[in-house]
Scaffold this motif. Structure first.
Motif, mmCIF file in Angstrom:
data_model
loop_
_atom_site.group_PDB
_atom_site.id
_atom_site.type_symbol
_atom_site.label_atom_id
_atom_site.label_comp_id
_atom_site.label_asym_id
_atom_site.label_seq_id
_atom_site.Cartn_x
_atom_site.Cartn_y
_atom_site.Cartn_z
ATOM 1 N N PHE A 13 0.844 -1.191 0.000
ATOM 2 C CA PHE A 13 0.000 0.000 0.000
ATOM 3 C C PHE A 13 0.879 1.240 0.000
ATOM 4 O O PHE A 13 1.681 1.443 0.911
ATOM 5 C CB PHE A 13 -0.958 -0.003 1.190
ATOM 6 N N SER A 14 0.721 2.048 -1.041
ATOM 7 C CA SER A 14 1.493 3.285 -1.181
ATOM 8 C C SER A 14 0.933 4.328 -0.212
ATOM 9 O O SER A 14 -0.166 4.160 0.325
ATOM 10 C CB SER A 14 1.368 3.798 -2.608
ATOM 11 N N PRO A 15 1.676 5.412 -0.002
ATOM 12 C CA PRO A 15 1.153 6.473 0.881
ATOM 13 C C PRO A 15 -0.247 6.940 0.477
ATOM 14 O O PRO A 15 -1.107 7.113 1.339
ATOM 15 C CB PRO A 15 2.186 7.593 0.712
ATOM 16 N N MET A 18 -2.602 4.316 1.530
ATOM 17 C CA MET A 18 -2.651 4.193 2.991
ATOM 18 C C MET A 18 -3.588 5.220 3.631
ATOM 19 O O MET A 18 -4.364 4.889 4.528
ATOM 20 C CB MET A 18 -1.246 4.353 3.585
ATOM 21 N N VAL A 19 -3.501 6.476 3.187
ATOM 22 C CA VAL A 19 -4.353 7.482 3.822
ATOM 23 C C VAL A 19 -5.830 7.212 3.521
ATOM 24 O O VAL A 19 -6.697 7.451 4.361
ATOM 25 C CB VAL A 19 -3.996 8.933 3.433
ATOM 26 N N PRO B 39 3.014 7.193 5.205
ATOM 27 C CA PRO B 39 2.828 5.783 5.581
ATOM 28 C C PRO B 39 2.855 4.842 4.373
ATOM 29 O O PRO B 39 2.362 5.187 3.300
ATOM 30 C CB PRO B 39 1.426 5.775 6.203
ATOM 31 N N ILE B 40 3.460 3.679 4.553
ATOM 32 C CA ILE B 40 3.241 2.582 3.601
ATOM 33 C C ILE B 40 2.996 1.319 4.416
ATOM 34 O O ILE B 40 3.275 1.267 5.625
ATOM 35 C CB ILE B 40 4.428 2.338 2.617
ATOM 36 N N GLU B 41 2.462 0.294 3.760
ATOM 37 C CA GLU B 41 2.388 -1.033 4.366
ATOM 38 C C GLU B 41 2.771 -2.062 3.325
ATOM 39 O O GLU B 41 2.513 -1.882 2.138
ATOM 40 C CB GLU B 41 0.984 -1.328 4.924
ATOM 41 N N TYR B 109 10.369 -2.690 -1.592
ATOM 42 C CA TYR B 109 9.311 -1.783 -2.050
ATOM 43 C C TYR B 109 9.888 -0.647 -2.895
ATOM 44 O O TYR B 109 9.369 -0.299 -3.946
ATOM 45 C CB TYR B 109 8.563 -1.223 -0.838
#
Lengths: 452, 452
Positions: A13-15, A18-19, B39-41, B109
């Protein structure tokens, strides 16, 4: 060198993603909390003895199993390996598996911690689950569930509350949706009434297909499953029932007059409808006899939610189960729960572009970096910004301004501050609004007011 | 029936623990965001080809491997199984493993998404990781890391920023802590200076033990590792250096005068100290030559944080690495990062009882359930409460009031509302403060103001 990749069916999941996902999780979580649900989390790995046999044969196959660590082959009789089935061999080299859903771990949690839990126990849980399904569009091997359950209370007020939660979550997210409601007791009543009380699974599996296939195909399937013509003849009027919720309930009261369990189911569903009117639940709720999901353990209400404006599977589902913890040795505790499918909701919001404009990932202010001497000034200005709660950063290297502006643009940073030698000497810095292009000058304190 | 359990080294988190953990995660996350980190996941499962060989031989053994799904034995030559090592056999039946840390998945990533990423890339990531370590007090097989990294910038402003973040996080959490700072280049300089440039690993492994063991033991270990008496003699003055940060730097400048890389390391550390003074970083920062963690990939700053008021391992650590993504085919990108150990921080806050009183898991208001007629009144009052943002619930069953009050007490619900027939008829309901025992009466609107 080959570009690295991730296992099929999984996602980074990219930024930006993510948001958006956090917005979904936070919305759901805030509603859960407002209704008094408490968070728990369970480990990603469960003992296979906890997981196996809980999801049917198909589910057992879809469990991700974890290889025992250390010298895991030492306890294995390798001479027999060729005569051992893969499933049996797996059990010899693996004793843990990844969580397949949040319901079974929750049941395990309740039984394990029964002495510390105050019932009724209202818990929510938002975590990923893993299934070795064949990946396809919209179906992942790692995906997120958002569950809320009440365990230890028979009251239909719990069903009401969960419907209110569904209503509030989808209203907040701006998703137009419809709740389909059924009751396992009604389905049992139908099976009894047509003289096939023991064939409820066959009947519901067939009924379940009414939505996707033709009436005749369903009848054929019922024949194939061995239902007599007589019982199929008695079932047909149920399949053909149409009307508003009160009309359907009226017809069912007559048709199920001889089934006490059927009538009980109708009474429950009438009470729920009455309660939803009292508290003005806004979302549309339809009684839907074809709804039979999770039949294996649901015993009362069955709930499913569909988005109105988009073709996609259910975005939420649940129901009442009377003996979930019985499988772990704590029988007779009734519960009811729902599960939001975060990944499908994510797809719906993306496709309909329903995110509020405030959902973005950017820093608010970027200070351009003009060199070592200017840095100290900017670092001190940053302190003020951050103290005021404004997310802000200084470009770390004194590279060409063009490159720094490109960074601001690609990051969607709305404000850029110019503080070169001249600006620093005069104490008047320049703020550029990256959306409008307008530039303004002022002291750091005036500028701060403009961006806050 | 045996009580169900969870795999050793894993944990369930109860509602009370969850709210405390969320407080920690939210505190760290809010600081990361304020400094412009995104943020990333990444998925829990990575391809084993991504993970293997990145954590040393010991790390490879500690990876949790996932059994291939389906008929995974079909590609395995079972006739050779007895002559196959467990490790080699694992590779035949397993191609995925659980994430061991957040750094390698982040490097993967970055390389995989290099074309979509704007550099410098400031990312944070808060997720669990899994290690098949022997479980013991404070060491788990599933635990949470909170990482922040900047990749694609050489500037020491990044090191400064990470130190500011550490300062702000621990200040917010109320943990008194000390940052230990070192630089890989200084360690290299020492190795060069004592004529053992190629023995840096042996030297640092020994030095690293100075904190836990005696000076003589370290010297013995250096001998065992094959360092000559001459080089040990030259090393001793470094091990015995004492003083303030400027004093240490002064001594090192003289001792490392002939090592250009050593002097470069000193220059870097001086710049960092200067910058932290400029922006008034409050936390104590000590230059510590014995700090050598993560030596395999750190190339510049090395950072570790210890809590001052409690004996526990490091609660945060990190450093600069110059070629993390090189292992995946993207060389020459420098980065620097830190990782907060959420589980140790959780232990510190628990042991020192540092949670603010607002960190609790309770619903604010419980409406007692007096029966079916009263329910509707309460349900409507609940609508008002929740609309005003007050988390509130109605006890779902009209059981004995004693039982309902016990529920409120064990859940730590601060307010209970009595709305029986009499109260409903008069429109004046009663609010009981469960802490003080004081009761007040009023309309729903006045009561709402009192609890909000």
């Amino acid at each position: 060198m080959q570009k690295p990749s991730i296992p099929k069916g999984t996602r980074d999941f990219s930024p930006e993603e993510m948001v958006k996902r956090e917005y979904i999780f936070e919305t759901i979580k805030s509603v859960f909390k407002k209704y008094g649900y408490l968070p728990i989390e369970t480990p990603a790995m469960e003992n296979l003895s906890t997981l196996l046999g809980k999801y049917g044969d198909e589910g057992d196959k879809l469990l991700f199993k974890i290889l025992n660590s250390g010298d895991y082959l030492s306890n294995t009789d390798l001479t027999k390996i060729n005569s051992t089935s893969p499933a049996a061999f797996s059990m010899q080299i693996s004793e843990k598996g990844l969580r397949y859903d949040l319901t079974v771990p929750f049941a395990r949690y309740v039984v394990q911690n029964r002495n510390d839990i105050t019932f009724p126990f209202k818990r929510f849980q938002i975590q990923p689950v893993w299934r070795a399904d064949r990946p396809q569009k919209g179906r992942y091997r790692e995906f997120f569930q958002c569950d809320a359950d009440v365990i230890g209370s028979n009251s239909l007020l719990n069903e009401l509350e969960l419907l209110q939660i569904i209503d509030e979550v989808f209203t907040k997210l701006g998703i137009s949706a419809t709740i389909k409601l059924n009751n396992r007791k009604i389905l049992t009543g139908i099976a009894e009434t047509i003289g096939q009380a023991d064939r409820i699974t066959d009947i519901t599996v067939a009924i379940d297909k009414l939505e996707k296939t033709s009436f005749d195909t369903v009848i054929d399937e019922l024949k194939e499953r061995g239902l007599t013509s007589e019982s199929i003849g008695k079932l047909v009027p149920f399949l053909q029932m149409k009307g508003t919720n009160p009309e359907l309930i009226g017809q069912l009261k007559i048709a199920l007059a001889n089934s006490s369990i059927g009538l009980k189911g109708l009474e429950e569903i009438e009470t729920i409808f009455k309660l939803t009117r009292e508290v003005q639940v806004g979302i549309n709720i339809d009684l839907d006899l074809t709804l039979a999901r999770g039949l294996n353990y649901y015993t009362g209400a069955i709930i499913e939610v569909k988005a109105n404006d988009i073709q996609i599977g259910s975005i939420c589902g649940g129901g009442r189960y009377d003996d979930l913890t019985g499988i772990f040795g704590l029988p007779g505790i009734s519960g009811v729960g729902i599960s939001f499918g975060a990944d499908r909701i994510f797809d719906v919001l993306n496709q309909l572009n329903l995110y509020p404009p405030t959902v973005n990932s950017s820093t608010k202010v970027l200070f351009l970096n003009f060199g070592e001497k200017e840095q100290i000034f900017c670092l001190k200005a940053l302190l003020k910004m951050r103290k005021a709660g404004v997310s802000a950063e200084l470009y770390p290297d004194p590279v060409k301004i063009k490159k720094q502006m490109d960074y601001a643009n690609s990051r969607n940073i709305p404000f850029v501050i110019f503080a070169g030698t001249e600006e620093i000497n005069s104490g008047i810095i320049t703020l550029k609004n990256m959306t409008t292009g307008i530039q303004e000058s002022g002291t750091i304190d005036t500028i701060l007011k403009k961006v806050n």
